[in-house]
Design a protein around this motif. Structure first.
Motif, short mmCIF file in Angstrom:
data_model
loop_
_atom_site.label_atom_id
_atom_site.label_comp_id
_atom_site.label_asym_id
_atom_site.label_seq_id
_atom_site.Cartn_x
_atom_site.Cartn_y
_atom_site.Cartn_z
N THR A 191 3.61 -2.02 -6.31
CA THR A 191 2.34 -1.58 -5.74
C THR A 191 1.20 -2.00 -6.65
O THR A 191 1.39 -2.20 -7.86
N LEU B 203 -8.94 -7.83 -1.58
CA LEU B 203 -7.53 -8.17 -1.43
C LEU B 203 -7.20 -9.53 -2.07
O LEU B 203 -6.21 -9.63 -2.82
N MET C 186 1.30 -8.89 1.01
CA MET C 186 0.76 -7.57 0.71
C MET C 186 0.52 -6.78 1.98
O MET C 186 0.06 -7.34 2.98
N THR C 187 0.82 -5.48 1.94
CA THR C 187 0.57 -4.58 3.07
C THR C 187 -0.09 -3.32 2.55
O THR C 187 0.23 -2.85 1.45
N ALA C 188 -1.02 -2.78 3.33
CA ALA C 188 -1.70 -1.56 2.94
C ALA C 188 -0.71 -0.40 2.86
O ALA C 188 0.17 -0.26 3.72
N TYR D 163 -1.83 -1.00 -2.13
CA TYR D 163 -1.06 -2.01 -1.40
C TYR D 163 0.34 -2.11 -1.98
O TYR D 163 0.56 -1.89 -3.17
#
Length: 298
Positions: free
Chosen positions: A145, A37, A121-123, A128
């Motif tokens: 993304t 990440l 950032m988010t899954a 992501y």
């Protein structure tokens, strides 16, 4: 003779097929490159120039030595996050070692702030979703993304005025001739109470409004006065005296009352707001407290 030649050709073809088949199998066995990440955040930062974020060590008040002190205090926590720490070392060209100088710890801390505050950032599925801002002042807000292999897809790119927030929280009530109105509901042309140069309370038309997006980690100052009034705003928002709200301490006087509580709390409203009333002072009442607009009266 012809049969022998065909046999030799057949053997040669089988050899070629075996070679290519082995090469293909080898290629298929090679796993795709994937990034951690923090490494993906670095790829985004390098792809979009001029990353903008609010640095808590320099806003709302920059204090000499504050960044260096925070770097030393937070270094053990930063080092404990092995994924981020490894990405930072690679980015800076540093080796992993037992001891680091104070200067190196500061460099590592600065990169930690950039990764933590600069890119959200988010899954999402196998990858992501990201949000970041570029350019101070008139810049952009970018959403998209990124896959674990680093493929970036921009979904939205829109103008954004990126600045250090010095405004009011959502839901703050502004005094108007028709009653109180939440600050986020204002638009040009609404009448609001203000103060003229002689200190007299007068009605004036709102000339301008502003909305400033803030990160999820943004903190605001919550101030409670001895007469029961409270005000929550960015620590840098000016009062009628031109003094930043975050500068007030318990025992100080604000708008004719004593300050009895000053706390800093995380604000999850997503944006701060401000208005500019007509007239010469730029003053208005927010939650009953006389404040000064941050917008220009030029």
């Amino acid at each position: 003779m012809i049969a022998k030649s065909k046999l030799l050709i057949g053997i040669a073809l089988l050899g070629i097929i075996a070679i290519f088949g082995g090469a293909c199998a080898q290629q298929q066995a090679t796993p795709p490159v994937t990034y951690s990440l923090p490494e993906l955040k670095y790829r985004l930062i390098s792809n979009f120039d001029g990353l903008f974020y609010v640095d808590p060590d320099y806003w709302p008040i920059a204090r000499e030595g504050q960044e260096e002190q925070n770097a030393l205090e937070q270094f053990p926590v930063i080092k404990a996050d092995t994924s981020e720490f490894s990405a930072i070392l690679d980015h800076l060209g540093m080796s992993n070692k037992a001891e680091y100088t104070n200067e190196e710890k500061l460099l590592i801390y600065q990169q930690h702030k950039k990764l933590t505050l600069g890119v959200q950032m988010t899954a999402s599925g196998d990858g992501y979703q990201f949000t970041l801002r570029v350019g101070e002042g008139q810049g952009e807000r970018i959403e998209g993304t990124i896959t674990p292999s680093g493929k970036i897809t921009v979904l939205k790119r829109e103008p954004s005025f990126n600045t250090y927030p010095i405004c009011l929280t959502k839901g703050t009530l502004i005094d108007t001739p028709g009653g109180t109105v939440p600050v986020e509901q204002f638009h040009q042309g609404i009448d609001v109470w203000t103060v003229d140069a002689s200190g007299k309370r007068i009605a004036a038309t709102v000339l301008e409004t502003s909305v400033t997006s803030v990160p999820s980690s943004f903190q605001v100052a919550w101030v409670r006065l001895s007469d029961g009034r409270t005000i929550t705003a960015s620590p840098g928002h000016p009062t009628a005296e031109g003094r930043a709200l975050g500068d007030y301490q318990v025992g100080d006087t604000l708008d004719g009352a004593l300050v009895i509580t000053v706390e800093y709390v995380v604000y999850i409203g997503g944006a701060t707001y401000d208005i500019l009333p007509g007239g010469s002072t730029g003053l208005y009442w927010a939650n009953g407290v006389l404040l000064m607009s941050t917008l220009s009266r030029d």
